[in-house]
Design a protein around this motif. Structure first.
Motif, PDB file in Angstrom:
ATOM      1  N   ASP A  14       0.825  -1.205   0.000  1.00  0.00           N
ATOM      2  CA  ASP A  14       0.000   0.000   0.000  1.00  0.00           C
ATOM      3  C   ASP A  14       0.867   1.266   0.000  1.00  0.00           C
ATOM      4  O   ASP A  14       0.656   2.173  -0.809  1.00  0.00           O
ATOM      5  N   GLU A  15       1.854   1.284   0.869  1.00  0.00           N
ATOM      6  CA  GLU A  15       2.717   2.473   0.977  1.00  0.00           C
ATOM      7  C   GLU A  15       3.517   2.696  -0.311  1.00  0.00           C
ATOM      8  O   GLU A  15       3.562   3.804  -0.844  1.00  0.00           O
ATOM      9  N   VAL A  16       4.120   1.648  -0.845  1.00  0.00           N
ATOM     10  CA  VAL A  16       4.971   1.789  -2.033  1.00  0.00           C
ATOM     11  C   VAL A  16       4.129   2.099  -3.274  1.00  0.00           C
ATOM     12  O   VAL A  16       4.496   2.967  -4.074  1.00  0.00           O
ATOM     13  N   LEU A  17       3.007   1.422  -3.425  1.00  0.00           N
ATOM     14  CA  LEU A  17       2.160   1.666  -4.599  1.00  0.00           C
ATOM     15  C   LEU A  17       1.611   3.098  -4.625  1.00  0.00           C
ATOM     16  O   LEU A  17       1.322   3.634  -5.691  1.00  0.00           O
ATOM     17  N   HIS A  18       1.483   3.711  -3.456  1.00  0.00           N
ATOM     18  CA  HIS A  18       0.989   5.087  -3.379  1.00  0.00           C
ATOM     19  C   HIS A  18       2.081   6.149  -3.555  1.00  0.00           C
ATOM     20  O   HIS A  18       1.766   7.346  -3.546  1.00  0.00           O
ATOM     21  N   ARG A  19       3.319   5.760  -3.726  1.00  0.00           N
ATOM     22  CA  ARG A  19       4.373   6.754  -3.924  1.00  0.00           C
ATOM     23  C   ARG A  19       4.109   7.526  -5.208  1.00  0.00           C
ATOM     24  O   ARG A  19       3.855   6.938  -6.263  1.00  0.00           O
ATOM     25  N   ARG A  20       4.192   8.829  -5.096  1.00  0.00           N
ATOM     26  CA  ARG A  20       3.879   9.716  -6.236  1.00  0.00           C
ATOM     27  C   ARG A  20       4.710   9.410  -7.468  1.00  0.00           C
ATOM     28  O   ARG A  20       4.230   9.526  -8.600  1.00  0.00           O
ATOM     29  N   LYS A  21       5.965   9.016  -7.262  1.00  0.00           N
ATOM     30  CA  LYS A  21       6.859   8.806  -8.408  1.00  0.00           C
ATOM     31  C   LYS A  21       6.369   7.724  -9.364  1.00  0.00           C
ATOM     32  O   LYS A  21       6.764   7.688 -10.518  1.00  0.00           O
ATOM     33  N   PHE A  22       5.491   6.831  -8.883  1.00  0.00           N
ATOM     34  CA  PHE A  22       4.993   5.755  -9.736  1.00  0.00           C
ATOM     35  C   PHE A  22       3.747   6.153 -10.528  1.00  0.00           C
ATOM     36  O   PHE A  22       3.394   5.476 -11.493  1.00  0.00           O
ATOM     37  N   HIS A  23       3.061   7.197 -10.109  1.00  0.00           N
ATOM     38  CA  HIS A  23       1.886   7.713 -10.831  1.00  0.00           C
ATOM     39  C   HIS A  23       0.823   6.633 -11.069  1.00  0.00           C
ATOM     40  O   HIS A  23       0.236   6.575 -12.157  1.00  0.00           O
ATOM     41  N   LEU A  24       0.607   5.780 -10.077  1.00  0.00           N
ATOM     42  CA  LEU A  24      -0.403   4.724 -10.222  1.00  0.00           C
ATOM     43  C   LEU A  24      -1.771   5.258  -9.816  1.00  0.00           C
ATOM     44  O   LEU A  24      -1.894   6.006  -8.841  1.00  0.00           O
ATOM     45  N   GLN A  25      -2.789   4.856 -10.545  1.00  0.00           N
ATOM     46  CA  GLN A  25      -4.148   5.283 -10.229  1.00  0.00           C
ATOM     47  C   GLN A  25      -4.664   4.510  -9.022  1.00  0.00           C
ATOM     48  O   GLN A  25      -4.345   3.324  -8.839  1.00  0.00           O
ATOM     49  N   GLU A  26      -5.475   5.170  -8.224  1.00  0.00           N
ATOM     50  CA  GLU A  26      -6.023   4.562  -7.015  1.00  0.00           C
ATOM     51  C   GLU A  26      -6.779   3.263  -7.330  1.00  0.00           C
ATOM     52  O   GLU A  26      -6.683   2.286  -6.601  1.00  0.00           O
ATOM     53  N   GLY A  27      -7.510   3.262  -8.439  1.00  0.00           N
ATOM     54  CA  GLY A  27      -8.252   2.054  -8.821  1.00  0.00           C
ATOM     55  C   GLY A  27      -7.337   0.870  -9.069  1.00  0.00           C
ATOM     56  O   GLY A  27      -7.657  -0.267  -8.699  1.00  0.00           O
TER      57      GLY A  27
END
Length: 174
Positions: A50-63
């Motif tokens: 959860d923490e890593v996937l939410h890092r801004r540098k990855f630009h992953l969508q919440e969905g």
């Protein structure tokens, strides 16, 4: 055959970021989503995802993030591991190792792109190696034969007299 695997965070990130539809990391994630791999997890692993996937540098969508987290919980198996006492280069990786160790009797794997963070163990594999295992139908002999030098080593050991093989290099008897 059922395959249990702890999926290191770097594999999930690489799968979500790759533009290569044939990437081994993406194949591993697809195998989790289609049920070919049962992901093993612990609450600490989910927190790291959860923490890593939410890092801004990855630009992953919440969905996308929620899809991955939900799939791991829905299709996975939560494990409460016993401490192993293992010391790793990055102690944040210990929970991944301990979860895999807890389920080794069920043939669990640890899939990572950072093998140098873990001790050398046959169950710690790269995404490409995990896909070879799946494609070989779990036949570890086929998988081991794909590793350079292993077949030769097995043949060489086959010719060693049993009396010599019964004592390890440290002098410990089997």
């Amino acid at each position: 055959m059922k395959y249990y695997a702890v999926i290191d965070t770097n594999v999930i990130i690489a799968a979500l970021l790759t533009k290569n539809s044939d990437a081994a990391t993406l194949k591993v994630l697809r195998a989790v989503l289609d049920g070919s791999i049962t992901p093993l997890y612990h609450e600490d692993i989910l927190s790291e995802y959860d923490e890593v996937l939410h890092r801004r540098k990855f630009h992953l969508q919440e969905g996308t993030i929620q899809l991955v987290l939900t799939a791991i919980k829905q299709y996975g198996l939560e494990v409460q591991p016993q401490p192993t006492g293992e010391i790793l280069l990055d102690m944040d990786d210990l929970i991944f190792y301990e979860v895999a160790m807890e389920k080794r009797s069920d043939g669990a794997w640890l899939v990572t792109g950072n093998q140098k963070h873990y001790p050398v163990r046959s169950f710690i594999v790269t995404p490409a190696e995990m896909m070879e295992i799946l494609e070989s139908g779990g036949n570890e002999t086929l998988y081991l034969n794909s590793i350079p030098g292993v077949a030769e080593s097995i043949i060489e050991a086959k010719n060693e007299p049993v009396e010599e093989a019964a004592v390890s290099e440290e002098g410990e008897e089997w």
